[in-house]
Design an enzyme around this catalytic site. Structure first.
Site, PDB file in Angstrom:
ATOM      1  N   GLY A 107       7.350 -27.728 -18.446  1.00 34.52           N
ATOM      2  CA  GLY A 107       8.439 -27.280 -19.080  1.00 34.52           C
ATOM      3  C   GLY A 107      10.138 -28.072 -18.632  1.00 34.52           C
ATOM      4  N   GLY A 121       0.823 -33.743 -21.962  1.00 37.85           N
ATOM      5  CA  GLY A 121       0.795 -35.474 -21.400  1.00 37.85           C
ATOM      6  C   GLY A 121      -0.102 -35.539 -20.447  1.00 37.85           C
ATOM      7  N   GLY A 137       6.894 -29.802 -11.900  1.00 35.33           N
ATOM      8  CA  GLY A 137       6.457 -29.279 -11.506  1.00 35.33           C
ATOM      9  C   GLY A 137       5.279 -28.964 -10.583  1.00 35.33           C
ATOM     10  N   GLY A 157       2.203 -29.360 -11.751  1.00 37.34           N
ATOM     11  CA  GLY A 157       1.360 -29.978 -12.684  1.00 37.34           C
ATOM     12  C   GLY A 157       1.924 -31.324 -12.743  1.00 37.34           C
ATOM     13  N   ASP A 169      10.144 -21.391 -11.545  1.00 38.72           N
ATOM     14  CA  ASP A 169       9.466 -20.497 -11.513  1.00 38.72           C
ATOM     15  C   ASP A 169       9.254 -20.158  -9.905  1.00 38.72           C
ATOM     16  OD1 ASP A 169       7.858 -19.988 -13.936  1.00 38.72           O
ATOM     17  OD2 ASP A 169       5.933 -21.646 -13.641  1.00 38.72           O
ATOM     18  N   ARG A 208      11.559   1.310 -24.456  1.00 33.73           N
ATOM     19  CA  ARG A 208      11.502   0.172 -25.726  1.00 33.73           C
ATOM     20  C   ARG A 208      11.893  -1.054 -24.387  1.00 33.73           C
ATOM     21  NH1 ARG A 208      12.167   3.276 -28.815  1.00 33.73           N
ATOM     22  NH2 ARG A 208      14.059   3.198 -30.136  1.00 33.73           N
ATOM     23  N   HIS A 212      12.060 -17.495 -23.343  1.00 33.39           N
ATOM     24  CA  HIS A 212      12.840 -19.639 -23.658  1.00 33.39           C
ATOM     25  C   HIS A 212      14.247 -19.056 -22.756  1.00 33.39           C
ATOM     26  CE1 HIS A 212       8.736 -20.469 -24.405  1.00 33.39           C
ATOM     27  NE2 HIS A 212       8.545 -21.009 -23.304  1.00 33.39           N
ATOM     28  N   GLN A 221      15.511 -18.164 -19.988  1.00 36.71           N
ATOM     29  CA  GLN A 221      15.527 -18.261 -18.735  1.00 36.71           C
ATOM     30  C   GLN A 221      15.721 -19.993 -18.805  1.00 36.71           C
ATOM     31  OE1 GLN A 221      12.453 -15.292 -17.009  1.00 36.71           O
ATOM     32  NE2 GLN A 221      12.468 -15.094 -19.296  1.00 36.71           N
TER      33      GLN A 221
HETATM   34  O1  F6P Z   1       6.381 -22.819 -15.809  1.00 35.72           O
HETATM   35  C1  F6P Z   1       7.197 -22.904 -16.387  1.00 35.72           C
HETATM   36  C2  F6P Z   1       7.228 -21.673 -17.008  1.00 35.72           C
HETATM   37  O2  F6P Z   1       8.288 -21.507 -18.189  1.00 35.72           O
HETATM   38  C3  F6P Z   1       6.668 -20.592 -17.267  1.00 35.72           C
HETATM   39  O3  F6P Z   1       7.436 -19.403 -15.993  1.00 35.72           O
HETATM   40  C4  F6P Z   1       5.706 -19.897 -18.822  1.00 35.72           C
HETATM   41  O4  F6P Z   1       4.918 -19.528 -17.730  1.00 35.72           O
HETATM   42  C5  F6P Z   1       5.294 -20.973 -18.670  1.00 35.72           C
HETATM   43  O5  F6P Z   1       6.668 -22.249 -18.379  1.00 35.72           O
HETATM   44  C6  F6P Z   1       6.055 -21.292 -20.081  1.00 35.72           C
HETATM   45  O6  F6P Z   1       5.440 -22.601 -20.619  1.00 35.72           O
HETATM   46  P1  F6P Z   1       5.955 -22.793 -22.558  1.00 35.72           P
HETATM   47  O7  F6P Z   1       7.645 -23.785 -22.625  1.00 35.72           O
HETATM   48  O8  F6P Z   1       5.126 -23.853 -22.566  1.00 35.72           O
HETATM   49  O9  F6P Z   1       5.736 -21.538 -22.901  1.00 35.72           O
END
Ligand code: F6P
Length: 368
Positions: A17, A80, A119, A121, A144, A283, A289, A291
């Site tokens: 990500g 990938g 990260g 992975g 994360d 609510r 994303h 973030q």
């Molecule tokens: O590892 C980063 C992260 O943003 C996690 O916080 C979140 O669970 C995951 O990636 C979301 O992944 P994707 O962009 O594939 O939805």
């Protein structure tokens, strides 16, 4: 200024990500490399590009003006993995090993080193590729912040900034309407974003994957606040949080991803349960994303630049199989194998947890 180096051709890729600061690392690697007469090849879309032979040479003009930009100029992918490559035929997914093709491209491009930014992975894949003979230097990235070997990954500070701003905004509308506002934030199985964002944004309740919560404790907290005259509450929930008697809330499962589990939905559940069990108007917001997008904070720009410049320095020195890491105020390096041996999770006695608890934040349990 130029120095003689045995390393003449370096590849660079961004895996998993994306997050703010990736471009700052690419710039931090490329500018000094070019200065040393080293050619830099940007591999496109993470390990996908390494397997499929997609790369382009990077010049000064490519990395100029990208310090403050979000995303990655190289593209990224979390699908990938060369050792676990999903191939779809007739709607069925078969997992195949394409690592030999990755090695073949690395050799065809005559790379002396590969800088892999990513990260956990990406670091797992990097370790396996380095066992196959590639000269890899890792750079730890993820919002994360769940890599044990570094005090902080770049991208985390920027994500916490977004959460903090969102909580500030939620506070004003929560207070006007006397509501309970639940916000779900990212972080996968680690609660760092929820903890640091929740603390900085003054959340009343923070729910973390590492501290399974009790529903009653949440209801008691929001009702107690109401009775004290605080007619609103802010709940910051990590996407990986779960109740003591429940399990992870998942949005989808996608076998093509390096981590097939896509988390999501706990915020909605928490909001519903609070509303059903307390009668308070509730609510929820999923920050998602947001973030991961946008410009890096000054802290992340500095950390990314330090990481990038140190990574190329390690490559020049021939220190392969290592990942740059922040230790205190210094950038050091650790073996990639050590970097992936353990995930960094929030400990219930972490200073931030204790500080939050001391100022009245509930972690959804009666006693920490
Ligand atoms: O590892 C980063 C992260 O943003 C996690 O916080 C979140 O669970 C995951 O990636 C979301 O992944 P994707 O962009 O594939 O939805």
């Amino acid at each position: 200024m130029s120095r003689k180096s045995k390393v003449k051709r370096v590849g660079i890729l961004t895996g998993g990500g994306d997050c703010p600061g990736l471009n700052a690392v690419i710039r931090g690697v490329t500018k000094p490399a070019l200065d040393h007469g080293i050619k830099v090849f940007g591999i496109l879309d993470g390990f996908e590009g390494l397997v499929e032979g997609k790369a382009q040479e990077l010049y000064n003009k490519d990395v100029s003006g990208i310090l403050a930009t979000g995303g990655t100029i190289l593209g990224s992918s979390n699908k990938g993995d060369p050792f676990h490559w999903p191939e779809e035929t007739d709607g069925k997914i078969k997992i195949v090993d394409r690592s030999k093709e990755a090695l073949k491209n690395y050799e065809a491009w005559e790379l002396d080193a590969l800088i892999a930014i990513g990260g956990d992975g990406t670091m797992h894949i990097s370790k396996k590729l380095s066992d196959m003979g590639m000269n890899i230097v890792g750079v730890p990235k993820t919002i994360d912040n769940d890599l044990e070997a570094t005090d902080q990954t770049f991208g985390h500070d920027s994500a916490v900034y977004v959460v903090t701003e969102a909580l500030d905004r939620l506070h004003t509308t929560a207070s006007s309407h006397h509501r309970v506002m639940v916000i779900e934030v990212m972080g996968r199985y680690a609660g760092w974003i929820a903890l640091n964002g929740g603390l900085a944004g003054g959340a009343d309740i923070i729910l973390l994957p590492e501290i399974p919560f009790e529903w009653e404790a949440i209801y008691n907290k929001v009702v107690a606040r109401n009775m004290m005259g605080k007619r609103f509450s802010i709940v910051c929930v990590a996407e990986g949080a779960k109740s003591k008697d429940g399990s992870l809330v998942m949005k989808a499962k996608d076998l093509k991803r390096t981590d097939p589990i896509q988390l999501g939905g706990i915020g909605e559940l928490v909001a519903k349960k609070i509303s059903d069990n307390t009668g308070l108007e509730t609510r929820y917001t999923v920050l998602g994303h947001l973030q991961r997008g946008g410009s890096p904070t000054p802290f992340d720009r500095i950390l990314s630049t330090k990481f990038g410049t140190q990574a190329i320095e390690l490559a020049i020195k021939g220190q392969f199989g290592r990942m740059v890491a922040l230790k205190g105020n210094e950038i050091k390096s650790v073996r990639i194998i050590d970097a992936i041996s353990k995930q960094k999770l929030v400990k219930p006695n972490d200073q931030a947890v204790l500080a939050a608890n001391a100022v009245g934040v509930s972690f959804g349990i009666e006693k920490l």
